[in-house]
Design a protein around this motif. Structure first.
Motif, PDB file in Angstrom:
ATOM      1  N   LEU A  16       0.829  -1.217   0.000  1.00 57.94           N
ATOM      2  CA  LEU A  16       0.000   0.000   0.000  1.00 57.94           C
ATOM      3  C   LEU A  16       0.857   1.259   0.000  1.00 57.94           C
ATOM      4  CD1 LEU A  16      -2.617  -1.147   2.643  1.00 57.94           C
ATOM      5  CD2 LEU A  16      -3.064  -0.822   0.229  1.00 57.94           C
ATOM      6  N   GLY A  17       1.938   1.244   0.804  1.00 57.83           N
ATOM      7  CA  GLY A  17       2.807   2.409   0.901  1.00 57.83           C
ATOM      8  C   GLY A  17       2.253   3.450   1.862  1.00 57.83           C
ATOM      9  N   PRO A  18       3.032   4.499   2.150  1.00 54.57           N
ATOM     10  CA  PRO A  18       2.560   5.563   3.048  1.00 54.57           C
ATOM     11  C   PRO A  18       1.388   6.324   2.437  1.00 54.57           C
ATOM     12  CG  PRO A  18       4.686   6.127   2.099  1.00 54.57           C
ATOM     13  CD  PRO A  18       4.402   4.734   1.699  1.00 54.57           C
ATOM     14  N   LYS A  19       0.239   6.261   3.095  1.00 60.42           N
ATOM     15  CA  LYS A  19      -0.998   6.906   2.644  1.00 60.42           C
ATOM     16  C   LYS A  19      -1.426   6.416   1.256  1.00 60.42           C
ATOM     17  CE  LYS A  19      -0.201  11.089   5.352  1.00 60.42           C
ATOM     18  NZ  LYS A  19      -0.038  12.560   5.308  1.00 60.42           N
ATOM     19  N   GLY A  20      -1.101   5.155   0.948  1.00 60.20           N
ATOM     20  CA  GLY A  20      -1.522   4.546  -0.321  1.00 60.20           C
ATOM     21  C   GLY A  20      -0.779   5.059  -1.538  1.00 60.20           C
ATOM     22  N   SER A  21       0.407   5.686  -1.343  1.00 60.11           N
ATOM     23  CA  SER A  21       1.143   6.282  -2.472  1.00 60.11           C
ATOM     24  C   SER A  21       1.718   5.217  -3.409  1.00 60.11           C
ATOM     25  CB  SER A  21       2.269   7.170  -1.940  1.00 60.11           C
ATOM     26  OG  SER A  21       3.136   6.420  -1.121  1.00 60.11           O
ATOM     27  N   THR A  22       2.233   4.125  -2.854  1.00 58.03           N
ATOM     28  CA  THR A  22       2.814   3.054  -3.690  1.00 58.03           C
ATOM     29  C   THR A  22       1.743   2.407  -4.560  1.00 58.03           C
ATOM     30  OG1 THR A  22       4.391   2.629  -1.901  1.00 58.03           O
ATOM     31  CG2 THR A  22       4.235   0.973  -3.617  1.00 58.03           C
ATOM     32  N   LEU A  23       0.580   2.151  -3.972  1.00 59.53           N
ATOM     33  CA  LEU A  23      -0.520   1.537  -4.725  1.00 59.53           C
ATOM     34  C   LEU A  23      -1.019   2.480  -5.820  1.00 59.53           C
ATOM     35  CD1 LEU A  23      -2.080  -1.189  -4.445  1.00 59.53           C
ATOM     36  CD2 LEU A  23      -3.876   0.093  -3.341  1.00 59.53           C
ATOM     37  N   LYS A  24      -1.060   3.776  -5.524  1.00 56.42           N
ATOM     38  CA  LYS A  24      -1.513   4.760  -6.511  1.00 56.42           C
ATOM     39  C   LYS A  24      -0.548   4.821  -7.690  1.00 56.42           C
ATOM     40  CE  LYS A  24      -4.370   7.971  -7.825  1.00 56.42           C
ATOM     41  NZ  LYS A  24      -5.748   7.627  -8.183  1.00 56.42           N
ATOM     42  N   ALA A  25       0.764   4.778  -7.399  1.00 54.06           N
ATOM     43  CA  ALA A  25       1.776   4.797  -8.462  1.00 54.06           C
ATOM     44  C   ALA A  25       1.651   3.560  -9.348  1.00 54.06           C
ATOM     45  CB  ALA A  25       3.172   4.864  -7.847  1.00 54.06           C
ATOM     46  N   LEU A  26       1.394   2.408  -8.727  1.00 55.62           N
ATOM     47  CA  LEU A  26       1.225   1.160  -9.470  1.00 55.62           C
ATOM     48  C   LEU A  26      -0.016   1.219 -10.361  1.00 55.62           C
ATOM     49  CD1 LEU A  26       2.713  -1.556  -9.641  1.00 55.62           C
ATOM     50  CD2 LEU A  26       1.159  -2.439  -7.919  1.00 55.62           C
ATOM     51  N   GLU A  27      -1.079   1.827  -9.853  1.00 50.84           N
ATOM     52  CA  GLU A  27      -2.309   1.964 -10.646  1.00 50.84           C
ATOM     53  C   GLU A  27      -2.083   2.845 -11.880  1.00 50.84           C
ATOM     54  OE1 GLU A  27      -5.266   3.420  -7.991  1.00 50.84           O
ATOM     55  OE2 GLU A  27      -5.809   1.434  -7.242  1.00 50.84           O
TER      56      GLU A  27
END
Length: 354
Positions: free
Chosen positions: A139-150
Motif C-alpha cells: 500500500l505504501g505511506p498513505k496509499g502512495s505506492t498503490l496509486k503509483a502502481l495503478e
C-alpha cells in the motif's frame, strides 16, 4: 512482400470488433449459472447497488439474484443471451463485488478490453506479523505506492484481507501480479515501479519496440544480511558411540591399585595423620609468608644527582668594579661636576655686569 515484423506487431489504435447478435443469432442451447458467497459486512452495500447490477447485466441478457438469507449472489443466462462469454464476465463481476470492489469500478468488467485477476496472498507468508508488514508495504505511506502502481499499469487495485483484486487491461494485470508476488517475497515494490517507469518511456520510441530492453532496465543486487554472531561458548557434539561409558572405579579399586588396601589399620591411620600434618605445615608456611610481607621495606627511588652550575662563562670582576665606581660618582637626579662649575661661573659674570 510484407515484412514479418509488421505482421507480428499490433497496429496502433486497432480494436477487436464487438460480438453482436448477428454472430450468434440462435442463442445458447443450455443455461449456465454461477454463484458466490459474500461476507456479512458487504450486505448493506449490495442491497443499495443491486438494482444497478441487475440493470448492467440485463443489457447482456443475464439474470442476477441476491440471497440475503444464504449470503450468496447468483448469475444465470437466459434464452435471449447470445454472447457465450457474458456469463464468465458476470461471474467475475459478482466475485469482485464480494471482494469489496465498488460498483463504479466493477461494471467495467463487462467491456471487451478489461479483465480481472484475484491474487491470493494469504498463504505466501508463514508468520502473520510478516504478512501484515509486507501487505502494508504494498500500500505504501498513505496509499502512495498503490496509486503509483495503478497509474503505471492502468489498473484498479483493491487490497482486501488475504487477496488483492485487480481490474484493467491484460498487460497491466500481468505486471500487477508480478509486483504483488515479489512484494510477498520480500522484494520492495519501488524496484518494480522504477522498472515499469523505464519501460513506459521506452515504449514511446518506435525504434526500440523490436529491440531488447535489458540494457536499459536496472539490475538490483540483493544485499545479504549480516551473519549471526557466533557464540563464545560452542557446544560441540560428541561422537556417538554405541558402547556405554566405562564404570567408574570404586574406593576399594583405588586402594587396591595404590596398595593401601593391604595395609593394617594402624598403618592406615599413621598415613592419614602424616598427610594431615603435611597440609598443616603448608598452611602455616603460607600464613607466615603473608605476615612477613608487612616487614619488607619498600624499594627506594634512586637519588638523582644535581648538575653543577656550568663554569664555562667566566665573570669579568674588574669591569663590574669600574661600573660601580662610575655609579657612585653620579648622584641620582643631579648634574655632573663639570656642568655645575660652568653654571656657577656664568652666574658670577651676570652679577658683575649688574
Amino acid at each position: 512482400a510484407v515484412d514479418e515484423s509488421e505482421l507480428l506487431t499490433v497496429p496502433d489504435g486497432w480494436k477487436e470488433p464487438a460480438f453482436t447478435r448477428e454472430d450468434n443469432p440462435k442463442g445458447l442451447l443450455e443455461e449456465s449459472s454461477f454463484a458466490t458467497l459474500f461476507p456479512k459486512y458487504r450486505e448493506a452495500y449490495l442491497k443499495e447497488c443491486w438494482p444497478l447490477v441487475q440493470k448492467a447485466l440485463g443489457e447482456h441478457y443475464v439474470n442476477a439474484a441476491l440471497d440475503l438469507i444464504e449470503g450468496s449472489m447468483t448469475v444465470t443466462t437466459t434464452k435471449k443471451t447470445f454472447d457465450p462469454y457474458a456469463i464468465i464476465r458476470a461471474r467475475d463481476l459478482i466475485k469482485l463485488l464480494a471482494r469489496s470492489v465498488p460498483f463504479e469500478q466493477v461494471f467495467r468488467i463487462l467491456q471487451d478490453d478489461v479483465a480481472c485477476d484475484i491474487i491470493k496472498i494469504g498463504s505466501l507468508v508463514r508468520k502473520r506479523e510478516t504478512f501484515i508488514k509486507r501487505r502494508a508495504r504494498l500500500l505504501g505511506p498513505k496509499g502512495s505506492t498503490l496509486k503509483a502502481l495503478e497509474l503505471l499499469t492502468n489498473c484498479y487495485i483493491m487490497v482486501q484481507g488475504n487477496t488483492v483484486s485487480a481490474l484493467g487491461p491484460f498487460s497491466g494485470l500481468k505486471e500487477v501480479r508480478k509486483v504483488v508476488l515479489d512484494t510477498m517475497k520480500n522484494i520492495h515494490p519501488i524496484y518494480n515501479i522504477k522498472t515499469l517507469m523505464i519501460k513506459r518511456e521506452l515504449a514511446k520510441d518506435p525504434e526500440l519496440r523490436t529491440q531488447s530492453w535489458e540494457r536499459f532496465l536496472p539490475k538490483f543486487k540483493r544485499k545479504n544480511l549480516k551473519k549471526r554472531k557466533e557464540p563464545k561458548k560452542k557446544n560441540t557434539k560428541k561422537e556417538y558411540t554405541p558402547f556405554p561409558p566405562p564404570q567408574p572405579e570404586s574406593q576399594i579399586d583405588k586402594e587396591l591399585a595404590s596398595g593401601e588396601y593391604f595395609l593394617k589399620e594402624r598403618q592406615k591411620k599413621r598415613k592419614r595423620m602424616e598427610e594431615i600434618k603435611a597440609k598443616q605445615a603448608d598452611a602455616v608456611k603460607r600464613r607466615q609468608e603473608e605476615r612477613n610481607k608487612a616487614f619488607i621495606p619498600p624499594k627506594e627511588k634512586p637519588v638523582v644527582k644535581t648538575k653543577k652550575a656550568s663554569t664555562e662563562k667566566k665573570i669579568d670582576i674588574e669591569a663590574i668594579k669600574e661600573k660601580v665606581k662610575n655609579a657612585k660618582k653620579k648622584k641620582l637626579g643631579a648634574l655632573p661636576e663639570e656642568e655645575v662649575k660652568l653654571k656657577m661661573a656664568a652666574d658670577e659674570k651676570k652679577k658683575k655686569k649688574k
